[in-house]
Design a protein around this motif. Structure first.
Motif, mmCIF file in Angstrom:
data_model
loop_
_atom_site.group_PDB
_atom_site.id
_atom_site.type_symbol
_atom_site.label_atom_id
_atom_site.label_comp_id
_atom_site.label_asym_id
_atom_site.label_seq_id
_atom_site.Cartn_x
_atom_site.Cartn_y
_atom_site.Cartn_z
ATOM 1 N N VAL A 133 -0.227 -3.624 -1.361
ATOM 2 C CA VAL A 133 -0.376 -4.940 -1.166
ATOM 3 C C VAL A 133 -0.997 -5.614 -2.262
ATOM 4 C CG1 VAL A 133 -0.284 -4.839 1.364
ATOM 5 C CG2 VAL A 133 -2.461 -4.940 -0.060
ATOM 6 N N TYR A 134 -1.348 -4.750 -3.427
ATOM 7 C CA TYR A 134 -1.860 -5.538 -4.528
ATOM 8 C C TYR A 134 -1.971 -4.414 -5.664
ATOM 9 C CZ TYR A 134 -5.236 -6.831 -8.263
ATOM 10 O OH TYR A 134 -5.684 -7.118 -9.444
ATOM 11 N N ALA A 135 -1.532 -4.771 -6.991
ATOM 12 C CA ALA A 135 -1.538 -3.961 -7.967
ATOM 13 C C ALA A 135 -1.894 -4.593 -9.486
ATOM 14 C CB ALA A 135 -0.144 -3.409 -8.109
ATOM 15 N N GLY A 136 -2.700 -4.168 -10.067
ATOM 16 C CA GLY A 136 -3.063 -4.614 -11.539
ATOM 17 C C GLY A 136 -3.898 -3.645 -12.162
ATOM 18 N N ILE A 148 -5.647 -0.354 -10.811
ATOM 19 C CA ILE A 148 -6.179 -0.657 -9.414
ATOM 20 C C ILE A 148 -4.952 -1.293 -8.433
ATOM 21 C CG2 ILE A 148 -7.702 -2.090 -7.756
ATOM 22 C CD1 ILE A 148 -9.300 -2.232 -10.835
ATOM 23 N N VAL A 149 -4.933 -0.448 -7.328
ATOM 24 C CA VAL A 149 -3.977 -0.749 -6.161
ATOM 25 C C VAL A 149 -4.550 -0.795 -4.926
ATOM 26 C CG1 VAL A 149 -2.084 0.422 -5.132
ATOM 27 C CG2 VAL A 149 -1.924 0.460 -7.794
ATOM 28 N N HIS A 150 -4.269 -1.822 -4.207
ATOM 29 C CA HIS A 150 -4.669 -1.739 -2.667
ATOM 30 C C HIS A 150 -3.729 -1.305 -1.584
ATOM 31 C CE1 HIS A 150 -7.959 -5.197 -4.045
ATOM 32 N NE2 HIS A 150 -7.971 -3.983 -4.696
ATOM 33 N N VAL A 151 -4.077 -0.717 -0.718
ATOM 34 C CA VAL A 151 -3.180 -0.380 0.247
ATOM 35 C C VAL A 151 -3.451 -1.013 1.561
ATOM 36 C CG1 VAL A 151 -2.197 1.796 1.624
ATOM 37 C CG2 VAL A 151 -2.692 2.059 -0.979
ATOM 38 N N ARG A 152 -2.325 -1.402 2.203
ATOM 39 C CA ARG A 152 -2.609 -1.678 3.765
ATOM 40 C C ARG A 152 -2.014 -0.533 4.676
ATOM 41 N NH1 ARG A 152 -5.726 -5.679 6.385
ATOM 42 N NH2 ARG A 152 -5.745 -4.896 8.188
ATOM 43 N N PHE A 153 -2.887 0.201 5.503
ATOM 44 C CA PHE A 153 -2.209 1.098 6.387
ATOM 45 C C PHE A 153 -1.437 0.631 7.614
ATOM 46 C CE2 PHE A 153 -4.989 4.010 3.672
ATOM 47 C CZ PHE A 153 -3.921 4.918 3.383
ATOM 48 N N SER A 154 -0.765 1.574 8.164
ATOM 49 C CA SER A 154 -0.195 1.102 9.243
ATOM 50 C C SER A 154 -1.223 0.828 10.437
ATOM 51 C CB SER A 154 0.973 2.188 9.783
ATOM 52 O OG SER A 154 0.259 3.113 10.153
ATOM 53 N N GLY A 155 -0.813 0.157 11.282
ATOM 54 C CA GLY A 155 -1.810 0.072 12.609
ATOM 55 C C GLY A 155 -2.214 1.460 13.388
ATOM 56 N N ALA A 156 -1.262 2.564 13.185
ATOM 57 C CA ALA A 156 -1.778 3.584 13.965
ATOM 58 C C ALA A 156 -2.567 4.546 12.712
ATOM 59 C CB ALA A 156 -0.553 4.546 14.000
ATOM 60 N N ILE A 157 -2.445 4.127 11.506
ATOM 61 C CA ILE A 157 -3.338 5.146 10.631
ATOM 62 C C ILE A 157 -4.803 4.385 10.539
ATOM 63 C CG2 ILE A 157 -3.732 5.633 8.177
ATOM 64 C CD1 ILE A 157 -0.846 6.062 8.045
ATOM 65 N N MET A 168 -8.634 0.807 -1.474
ATOM 66 C CA MET A 168 -8.339 1.008 -3.102
ATOM 67 C C MET A 168 -7.746 2.324 -3.445
ATOM 68 S SD MET A 168 -10.936 -0.125 -6.147
ATOM 69 C CE MET A 168 -11.769 1.466 -6.166
ATOM 70 N N ILE A 169 -6.926 2.252 -4.201
ATOM 71 C CA ILE A 169 -6.573 3.544 -5.269
ATOM 72 C C ILE A 169 -6.904 3.157 -6.491
ATOM 73 C CG2 ILE A 169 -4.980 5.270 -5.867
ATOM 74 C CD1 ILE A 169 -2.884 4.161 -3.648
ATOM 75 N N PHE A 170 -7.695 3.929 -7.289
ATOM 76 C CA PHE A 170 -7.986 3.708 -8.791
ATOM 77 C C PHE A 170 -7.322 4.850 -9.611
ATOM 78 C CE2 PHE A 170 -10.728 3.500 -12.554
ATOM 79 C CZ PHE A 170 -11.199 2.358 -12.771
#
Ligand SMILES: Nc1ncnc2c1ncn2[C@@H]1O[C@H](COP(=O)(O)OP(=O)(O)O)[C@@H](O)[C@H]1O
Ligand SMILES: [Mg+2]
Length: 603
Positions: A133-136, A148-157, A168-170
């Motif tokens: 949902v975000y990358a930069g 830097i990347v931001h992840v939104r996980f599924s509701g189940a996860i 965040m993923i770095f």
């Protein structure tokens, strides 16, 4: 609701349009292509089959993405978490819609150009209903080639692993990843807005030793997971999360806690806050490991925004009577005051000019001069003296008659600074309240007698404990059943350390190969016998301390353990002892009947 196209629904569910077409066929609906329209009731059936709920109109989420929050427990008849394919669909439920915002897509492209592996990561995420949902790129000097990347996980996860926010993923390009890059990533997390999970992030670099290094650098408050996934295995990411998150034990803590690990005590903290602003001196007393130091640290933390400069001193570090610790304490106090004032960019001049080992009087005068200056712009100084028992010998008689007048002198000096200034106070904390309750202290009138207020650290209330267990458990992906909450509190009597310790013992035996971890009442009860034998030593130590510092109360405890009737009879003439035993959480009174706390039943 209006009609929608197949590809729109697929995006909403975070799955391929083809998967939706196949599912439609299975549901008996024949639809030709991804751009075909389907009716709202049909879309509902498809969503239900993927375990998702319809999107709420006017979703409050400001991001370009729309997602639904889904309780993974409901609405999947016949769900079998052990079958691999259903399992994957299970994790997809509550899928996040694929990103569409052109800026975001362009930024993802830029990062992907530098880090082609992002493609695999996005694919793996998508197959599990999760999205970027975000990358930069990183904006910190020296780290501008990191992404830097931001992840939104599924509701189940999110539900399964206790995420409530994005993660965040770095990305670092270095083949030999350095600790400072890890620090940069940690800083990134600290500086990120509140929508990011603050204590867990992923890291990727082409370093072959990525995993080993991250394991080395990670701390409970900053867990770095190496983003190494096997693109052949669609559940690889889940396995990774499971390995790291289910392996955490956030209950186990032996050092004082504050901030996010601190729970409850709101009323006590509020009253201590008031004491600071009204210049009252407080004594905080309680059993060993009941949470006294944690309260001091939390108070310090909370007062930081209120222009209060707090110095926390642990008296255990000093010589203890019969050796005179006063000079060491005074010299250390000077040093700490200077350091703390400097950290706040405040005046230190008068203290710095003193010799390194000043007299009590010199320190007092210098401190008062500084306090006058600080008062002009509303700053205060708060001194927290922890482990006060190191200033007092074994029992009250010694305190009254002992030969250590300089300790009384020091406390007397602190007391007059409180009285003569408008912005200074102090807190004493420890096992024994004798220091504020004895009329005489080391052969002198006790300067704190009937002047300092004594408060006791009680066991955690049921609601406070429930909040602790549910929140901390949630971060490890564990749901705690009401029956388990009840059992945890009952068995530990709500004693802060024992409560966490028991919770930790239970967590260690929860299965890790399940769709979602649940702590049941039975899982707590199974653990009890072993746990009791392990903490017996701790409890015996606590009782020893009570005997040492509260002799009268200890006798009363013995009476109660022998005969509740005898205790009741004595209670009417032993108000102080009864009150204190209650304050310490060692006995309970209900409808005029007394009983000892469960923790004492362990010895
Ligand atoms: N408010 C709290 N919330 C959560 N855990 C707590 C709290 N207070 C104490 N604990 C737990 O109890 C342990 C002992 O706390 P500590 O403050 O060191 O006690 P004391 O100073 O009374 O010996 C801590 O390591 C922590 O695990
Ligand atoms: Mg302590």
């Amino acid at each position: 609701m209006a009609k929608m196209r197949v590809h729109e629904l697929a995006a909403e569910l975070g799955v391929d349009a083809k998967a939706v077409l196949v599912r439609l066929r299975e549901l008996g609906e024949f639809v030709k292509s991804p751009s075909s329209s389907i009716e709202a009731p049909v879309a509902r059936k498809v969503r239900a089959s993927f375990g998702a709920r319809p999107p709420r109109p006017g979703s409050p989420r400001p991001s370009p993405m729309r997602r639904e929050h889904v309780d993974p427990h409901v609405d999947r008849p016949g769900f079998d978490p052990t079958a691999p394919s259903t399992r994957q669909f299970g994790w997809r439920s509550g899928a996040v819609a694929a990103p569409q915002h052109p800026d975001l897509l362009a930024n993802v492209e830029r990062v992907r150009y530098k880090y082609p592996v992002l493609r695999d990561h996005i694919d793996a995420l998508r197959s599990l209903g999760s999205q970027v949902v975000y990358a930069g790129f990183c904006r910190q000097d020296g780290f501008r080639d990191c992404a830097i990347v931001h992840v939104r996980f599924s509701g189940a996860i999110e539900a399964g692993f206790g995420f409530t926010r994005e993660v965040m993923i770095f990305y670092s390009p270095h083949e030999d990843l350095q600790g400072r890059t890890f620090q940069a990533a940690a800083r990134e997390l600290g500086g990120a807005d509140r929508s990011i999970t603050p204590d867990i992030f992923f890291m990727w670099s082409p370093d072959r030793r990525l995993q080993i290094k991250l394991n080395d650098w990670s701390r409970p408050a900053k867990l770095a997971i190496p983003l190494l996934i096997d693109d052949e295995d669609e559940l690889s990411l889940i396995t990774l999360l499971r390995d790291y998150i289910y392996a955490r034990d956030l209950f186990y803590m032996t050092t004082p806690v504050y901030g996010a690990s601190f729970f409850g005590r709101r009323t006590l903290l509020q009253s201590m806050r008031d004491d600071v602003f009204n210049q009252r001196v407080t004594g905080v007393f309680g059993l060993r490991k009941s949470g006294k130091t944690s309260i001091l640290m939390q108070l310090k933390e909370e007062l930081q925004e209120d222009k209060v400069v707090t110095v926390l001193m642990d008296l255990e570090a000093f010589p203890s009577p019969p050796e005179d610790p006063t000079d060491d304490i005074v010299s250390d106090l000077r040093r700490r005051l200077i350091a703390e004032l400097k950290a706040h960019k405040l005046r230190t001049q008068e203290l710095s000019q003193l010799q390194e080992r000043p007299s009590i009087l010199d320190l007092k005068n210098a401190l008062q001069a500084i306090l006058k200056h600080l008062h002009k712009d509303g700053h205060r100084i708060l001194l927290l003296l922890d482990e006060i028992e190191y200033l007092t010998p074994a029992d009250r008689i010694d305190i009254a008659e002992g030969d250590m007048p300089r300790i009384a002198q020091l406390l007397s000096a602190l007391r007059s600074i409180v009285q003569e200034s408008e912005n200074f106070t102090f807190v004493l904390s420890g096992l024994t309240s004798a220091i504020v309750e004895g009329g005489r202290l080391y052969g002198r009138p006790n300067p704190l007698f009937s002047w300092a207020k004594a408060v006791y650290v009680k066991p955690l209330e049921r609601e406070e404990a429930d909040d602790l267990a549910s929140t901390v458990g949630g971060k490890m992906g564990i749901q705690i059943e009401p029956g388990a909450l009840e059992a945890l509190h009952e068995a530990s009597g709500g004693h802060a350390y024992l409560y966490r310790n028991l919770s930790s013992a239970v967590v260690q035996h929860l299965p890790t190969d399940v769709f979602q971890r649940t702590m049941t009442r039975a899982s707590v009860l199974t653990e009890l016998d072993d746990w009791k034998s392990r903490v017996q030593g701790n409890i015996e130590e606590m009782v020893q301390h009570v005997k040492r510092y509260y002799a009268n109360e200890a006798v009363m405890l013995d009476v109660l353990m022998d005969s509740a009737a005898d205790f009741k009879e004595l209670a009417s003439s032993e108000h102080v002892a009864v009150r204190r035993l209650k304050d310490l959480g060692l006995i309970h009174e209900q409808d005029g009947e007394f009983e000892v706390s469960v923790i004492l039943e362990l010895v």
